[in-house]
Design an enzyme around this catalytic site. Structure first.
Site, PDB file in Angstrom:
ATOM      1  N   CYS A  86      44.087 -15.803   0.111  1.00 58.15           N
ATOM      2  CA  CYS A  86      42.774 -16.433  -0.029  1.00 58.15           C
ATOM      3  C   CYS A  86      41.790 -15.553  -0.798  1.00 58.15           C
ATOM      4  O   CYS A  86      41.949 -15.362  -1.997  1.00 58.15           O
ATOM      5  CB  CYS A  86      42.242 -16.813   1.362  1.00 58.15           C
ATOM      6  SG  CYS A  86      40.899 -18.017   1.314  1.00 58.15           S
TER       7      CYS A  86
ATOM      8  N   HIS B  78      46.757 -20.346   3.364  1.00 58.74           N
ATOM      9  CA  HIS B  78      46.903 -19.459   4.526  1.00 58.74           C
ATOM     10  C   HIS B  78      48.300 -19.581   5.135  1.00 58.74           C
ATOM     11  O   HIS B  78      48.548 -20.478   5.943  1.00 58.74           O
ATOM     12  CB  HIS B  78      45.865 -19.812   5.593  1.00 58.74           C
ATOM     13  CG  HIS B  78      44.467 -19.446   5.221  1.00 58.74           C
ATOM     14  ND1 HIS B  78      43.832 -18.333   5.712  1.00 58.74           N
ATOM     15  CD2 HIS B  78      43.587 -20.039   4.382  1.00 58.74           C
ATOM     16  CE1 HIS B  78      42.617 -18.254   5.202  1.00 58.74           C
ATOM     17  NE2 HIS B  78      42.445 -19.288   4.391  1.00 58.74           N
TER      18      HIS B  78
ATOM     19  N   GLN C 275      41.909 -13.985  -4.770  1.00 62.16           N
ATOM     20  CA  GLN C 275      40.885 -14.102  -5.802  1.00 62.16           C
ATOM     21  C   GLN C 275      40.430 -12.728  -6.297  1.00 62.16           C
ATOM     22  O   GLN C 275      40.239 -12.517  -7.500  1.00 62.16           O
ATOM     23  CB  GLN C 275      39.697 -14.888  -5.257  1.00 62.16           C
ATOM     24  CG  GLN C 275      40.040 -16.316  -4.852  1.00 62.16           C
ATOM     25  CD  GLN C 275      38.974 -16.941  -3.975  1.00 62.16           C
ATOM     26  OE1 GLN C 275      37.945 -16.333  -3.687  1.00 62.16           O
ATOM     27  NE2 GLN C 275      39.232 -18.161  -3.525  1.00 62.16           N
TER      28      GLN C 275
ATOM     29  N   GLU D 204      49.476 -17.787   7.385  1.00 57.13           N
ATOM     30  CA  GLU D 204      49.369 -17.511   8.828  1.00 57.13           C
ATOM     31  C   GLU D 204      48.885 -18.734   9.594  1.00 57.13           C
ATOM     32  O   GLU D 204      48.925 -18.741  10.841  1.00 57.13           O
ATOM     33  CB  GLU D 204      48.428 -16.336   9.072  1.00 57.13           C
ATOM     34  CG  GLU D 204      46.954 -16.633   9.034  1.00 57.13           C
ATOM     35  CD  GLU D 204      46.385 -16.841   7.650  1.00 57.13           C
ATOM     36  OE1 GLU D 204      45.204 -17.217   7.542  1.00 57.13           O
ATOM     37  OE2 GLU D 204      47.112 -16.642   6.647  1.00 57.13           O
TER      38      GLU D 204
ATOM     39  N   GLY E  56      32.639 -16.225   1.034  1.00 58.13           N
ATOM     40  CA  GLY E  56      31.722 -15.945  -0.053  1.00 58.13           C
ATOM     41  C   GLY E  56      32.317 -15.986  -1.444  1.00 58.13           C
ATOM     42  O   GLY E  56      33.483 -16.324  -1.659  1.00 58.13           O
TER      43      GLY E  56
END
Length: 358
Positions: free
Chosen positions: A246, A331, A250, A333, A220
């Protein structure tokens, strides 16, 4: 059974239905990864979105349930050029078609995913509908255009705290839609992780004396998460080491007064090169986001750009100058994707160690 993908700009693609059979209206994005479709399906960052896979054959190794990055899929629908109905892999538990039926996710195959991708690259990600019904486009176009992704972080986050791993470091992991491998990577490095709901007050974390805070990925528009941003302002000034990924990256930027904006078509893949501006080294990364930090809003007295995307020069990481905080847009991970940036979890461990020994 025949199915159609109707995009909000009026394009219609006809194909064959697979998975569950029901209408879906959502935002459509494309993903260029060649493998890892199970991880794509179960990445909570896709909540509210349907995914068009650019690799032509999907489902060829079935569904190994161990590859899930959440308890269930989060994509709204799946679009592929060719579905492999029979998977071939010693780890698979079921076919992709059966998995999607079991999880009530519709799909469409036999469409020109290259053409769809070209539209999304040119016009930007857009709303669309997958249906097996014979609607006239004029009947549904207003409904398609009206769709908006809202409230998805709350839908993806855990409801109660839970624990993962054992070790010397106590880590609070805020679950904004966390992929499982974030906790696994921390646990491998000697952390006891308490996974917290997205609305956990900052004071709870401060009172429990955690050694570090990890802010997860999620779906979102970050600017909608105003209450979370308010809590992050408190945590940012607490002195506790923070590492963010991520959506967490933000949200931290917004908590510092920086701004975010929606990208034309986002980054959704496992092959994006990112450059560490400190060392000059380039890494290949996994990414899944539609929003990015606006570089001209970053206060150079508060933070410096750490990573940049080699392709489009967007911000991929920040180091905060007055606080013990680092964040990345990609990412580390992975799952699926390359392991190039796993070392960033080691960096977080070092941050916590220095803080404990200070």
């Amino acid at each position: 059974m025949k199915a159609r993908l109707i995009l909000e700009d009026g394009h219609v693609f006809e194909g064959e239905s697979f998975g569950a059979v029901h209408d879906v209206i959502s935002e459509f994005v494309f993903n260029t990864a060649m493998t890892g479709y199970v991880e794509v399906l179960t990445d909570p960052s896709y909540a509210g979105q349907s995914v068009v896979m650019t690799y032509p054959l999907i489902g060829n190794y079935g569904v190994p349930l161990d590859d899930q990055e959440a308890a269930h899929p989060f994509v709204e629908a799946f679009v592929v050029s060719e579905l492999s109905r029979l998977g071939s892999n010693f780890r698979m538990n079921m076919s992709l078609n059966d998995y999607m039926i079991e999880n009530n996710i519709p799909g469409i195959q036999g469409v020109d995913t290259r053409a769809i991708t070209r539209i999304l690259r040119k016009e930007g990600c857009m709303n669309g509908m997958i249906t097996t019904k014979d609607y006239e486009v004029s009947e549904v176009i207003d409904q398609i255009k009206a769709f908006k992704i809202q409230g998805v972080v709350e839908k993806c986050s855990c409801l109660e705290p839970y624990h993962v791993g054992q070790g010397d470091y106590e880590v609070a992991l805020y679950d904004f839609g966390a992929k499982r491998n974030i906790a696994r990577e921390l646990a491998k490095r000697g952390c006891h992780i308490t996974v917290l709901p997205a609305d956990t007050p900052a004071q709870y974390v401060i009172d429990h004396n955690f050694d570090g805070i990890m802010l997860s990925n999620g779906p979102g528009d970050p600017s909608e998460c105003t209450e979370i941003i308010d809590q992050l302002k408190i945590l940012a000034s607490s002195g506790i080491p923070i590492f963010a990924i991520c959506l967490g990256h933000q949200l931290l930027a917004l908590a510092h007064g920086f701004e975010t904006e929606k990208m034309v078509y986002g980054h959704h893949d496992s092959n994006h090169p990112v450059k560490d501006l400190t060392t000059g080294r380039v890494y290949i990364s996994t990414q899944n986001h539609n929003y990015v930090i606006k570089e001209d809003t970053i206060d150079p007295k508060q933070a410096k750009v750490w990573f940049k995307n080699v392709n489009d020069k967007t911000i991929e990481g920040l180091e905060y100058l007055k606080e013990n905080i680092k964040s990345v847009q990609f990412h580390p991970e992975a799952c699926g994707g390359p392991h190039d940036t796993e070392y960033l979890f080691d960096s977080f461990i070092e941050m916590m160690g220095e803080h404990k020994n200070a």
